[in-house]
Each structure stands twice: as structure tokens, then as C-alpha cells.
Write an enzyme that holds these catalytic residues in place. Structure first.
Site, mmCIF file in Angstrom:
data_model
loop_
_atom_site.group_PDB
_atom_site.id
_atom_site.type_symbol
_atom_site.label_atom_id
_atom_site.label_comp_id
_atom_site.label_asym_id
_atom_site.label_seq_id
_atom_site.Cartn_x
_atom_site.Cartn_y
_atom_site.Cartn_z
ATOM 1 N N LYS A 167 -5.697 11.493 -2.851
ATOM 2 C CA LYS A 167 -5.462 12.399 -3.990
ATOM 3 C C LYS A 167 -6.010 11.771 -5.282
ATOM 4 O O LYS A 167 -7.031 11.112 -5.242
ATOM 5 C CB LYS A 167 -3.978 12.756 -4.095
ATOM 6 C CG LYS A 167 -3.425 13.244 -2.759
ATOM 7 C CD LYS A 167 -2.054 13.827 -2.847
ATOM 8 C CE LYS A 167 -1.615 14.326 -1.471
ATOM 9 N NZ LYS A 167 -0.323 14.961 -1.452
ATOM 10 N N HIS A 219 -6.394 22.334 0.375
ATOM 11 C CA HIS A 219 -5.106 21.638 0.265
ATOM 12 C C HIS A 219 -4.186 22.459 -0.641
ATOM 13 O O HIS A 219 -4.641 23.081 -1.599
ATOM 14 C CB HIS A 219 -5.328 20.232 -0.314
ATOM 15 C CG HIS A 219 -4.110 19.380 -0.239
ATOM 16 N ND1 HIS A 219 -3.068 19.510 -1.125
ATOM 17 C CD2 HIS A 219 -3.750 18.401 0.636
ATOM 18 C CE1 HIS A 219 -2.117 18.647 -0.791
ATOM 19 N NE2 HIS A 219 -2.509 17.964 0.262
ATOM 20 N N GLU A 242 -2.333 21.654 -2.937
ATOM 21 C CA GLU A 242 -2.424 21.281 -4.362
ATOM 22 C C GLU A 242 -3.639 21.935 -5.014
ATOM 23 O O GLU A 242 -3.607 22.283 -6.198
ATOM 24 C CB GLU A 242 -2.436 19.747 -4.492
ATOM 25 C CG GLU A 242 -1.059 19.177 -4.187
ATOM 26 C CD GLU A 242 -1.053 17.758 -3.639
ATOM 27 O OE1 GLU A 242 -2.071 17.048 -3.749
ATOM 28 O OE2 GLU A 242 -0.012 17.359 -3.090
ATOM 29 N N SER A 251 4.691 13.997 4.403
ATOM 30 C CA SER A 251 5.664 12.913 4.519
ATOM 31 C C SER A 251 5.579 12.165 5.850
ATOM 32 O O SER A 251 6.613 11.721 6.374
ATOM 33 C CB SER A 251 7.091 13.437 4.275
ATOM 34 O OG SER A 251 7.205 13.915 2.944
#
Ligand code: PGA
Length: 249
Positions: A11, A93, A95, A209
Site C-alpha cells: 500500500k 482493491h 481502497e 488480516s
């Protein structure tokens, strides 16, 4: 047989100093039995590719533009990613979908140009918490798959990452049954659209996660061919634990 893949998504994290993590990763896994990919920020891509040269690690981008070149200030084309040493690119993605309003058709257009440039497109899909609680998960994923994946996809140029939005960076993970249900659904959809041969050869990653401590259980779920890892890919030691788990799966 689908070759397993551990993909790290850095990221918007990392400057030059972070390259030492990639080097440490390469030293820890001189000949992995799985594919290992690191997607650093664009500013590090070329240097990451240089650092990975002669190792078994490959590097990828985190986004590309849908046009091949032109007046798009601040954007990066698929050819530029290839030129910098990438062999893959993460597209769609959540995001990007949230921060930049990317729609399924945008992701599809980017995937087309990425595949044309010779990149593997890692297309991300995933539901929000509200959508899961309203029992809309499979509808949402189905729509994202049909809208985001281009017709030219093959087992070679397409990788699908299932990333529930509520599991990204939160420490929350779906149950193994929930992961299995979505991965089986994605596999079935790919087989229906592209035929069994292609549908069965596309790799499906779980993301959200993933850590060394939960990786083994996730990798034992059917149709999970690896992981797309954010936070735990930033440190070689954490990502190594995930690579080890995937090699044993
Ligand atoms: P996370 O991110 O591993 O930090 O949850 C995953 C991703 O966004 O790809």
C-alpha cells in the site's frame, strides 16, 4: 495444479529503507515452492525489481491507468509497470474503489490494458459489513466478478482476490466456512463463464488480516490458493511465516 501465491501489498508504505525487508525475505526463501510477489509503492517498484533480480521473488504494481499513455497527470500505465520490472498488478482493491470511486467497469478496463501489456491482473472483490449482514455477499461478489473481469482472462493472466472490506486491516477474519463459501462460489462462477479448464486454473487468494498465526487454517480451506497480505507483508519475518504456512499447505 494451481501454483500457490503469497502476494504482499505494501500500500502507501515504504521508502528506500523498506527494500531491506525484501532482501531479507529473499534470503529467507532462496527457493520457495510457491510464487512470492511483493507490490511496493510505485516509487520503489524499479528498485524493488533490481533488489529482487536473481531471487525467486517477483514484484508488482498496486494500480494502473486504463489508457496506454497520454494526458493523465499522476497516473501510471501498465507498460510503465512492466518497464519498471513488474509482472503483476493489483486492480480494484477496495481502497481504490472507495478512495477513487473505481467502478467495476473501470477495473475491467484497467485489467484489459494490464493483460495486453503482459501483466497478471490480481482483481479484488469483496463485500462490506452491511452487505454481509444483509446476506448480500454472494450477489455483490457475483456482480463484481462479472463486471470487473475481462473476457480475455486465462489461468495465466488472471488472479482473483477475495477481500471482505470489513476484514482489511481490522484483525477481523471471516469464519473458515464463510471463506470457503465465497471461494467455492468464485470458482463456480469462473468455470461457468470461462469453462472448466480456465475456470479451474485461475488462482484465488484470500485477503484481509492474514497473519502467520491464522494463515495455516485459511490455507487449508478448499479453493484458497494463497493470500493477498497487507500489514503482515511489511516485515520480512511476518511475511515469512505466511510463506512457510502456504508452502506446507
Ligand atoms: P491487511 O490488508 O492484510 O492489512 O488486512 C489486506 C489487503 O488490503 O490486501
Amino acid at each position: 495444479m494451481r501454483r500457490k501465491l503469497a502476494a504482499g501489498n505494501w500500500k502507501m508504505n515504504g521508502t528506500t529503507a523498506a527494500l531491506s525487508e525484501l532482501e531479507a525475505l529473499a534470503r529467507a526463501h532462496p527457493s520457495p515452492s510457491i510464487d512470492v510477489l511483493i507490490c511496493p509503492p510505485a516509487t520503489l517498484l524499479h528498485r524493488a525489481a533490481e533488489a529482487a533480480r536473481g531471487t525467486e521473488i517477483s514484484v508488482g504494481g498496486q494500480n494502473c491507468h486504463a489508457a496506454t499513455s497520454g494526458a493523465h497527470t499522476g497516473d501510471i500505465s501498465a507498460d510503465m509497470l512492466v518497464d519498471a520490472g513488474a509482472n503483476a498488478v493489483i486492480l480494484g482493491h477496495s481502497e481504490r474503489r472507495e478512495d477513487h470511486g473505481e467502478q467495476n467497469e473501470d477495473v475491467r478496463a484497467k485489467a484489459r490494458v494490464a493483460m495486453d501489456a503482459g501483466l497478471k491482473a490480481i482483481i479484488c472483490v469483496g463485500e462490506s459489513l452491511e452487505q454481509r449482514e444483509a446476506a448480500n455477499t454472494l450477489d455483490i461478489i457475483g456482480g463484481q466478478l462479472s463486471g470487473s473481469i475481462p473476457d480475455q482472462s486465462t489461468g495465466e493472466n488472471l488472479i482473483v482476490a477475495y477481500e471482505p472490506i470489513w476484514a482489511i486491516g481490522t484483525g477481523k477474519v471471516p469464519t473458515l466456512n464463510e471463506i470457503g463459501e465465497v471461494h467455492d462460489f468464485i470458482r463456480a462462477r469462473l468455470e461457468r463463464r470461462f469453462g472448466e479448464g480456465v475456470g479451474r486454473s485461475v488462482r484465488l487468494l484470500y485477503g484481509g488480516s492474514v497473519k502467520p498465526s491464522n494463515a495455516k487454517d485459511i490455507f487449508d480451506v478448499s479453493n484458497v490458493d494463497g493470500a493477498l497480505v497487507g500489514g503482515a507483508s511489511l516485515k520480512a519475518q511476518d511475511f515469512s511465516g505466511i510463506i512457510d504456512a502456504l508452502q506446507k499447505a
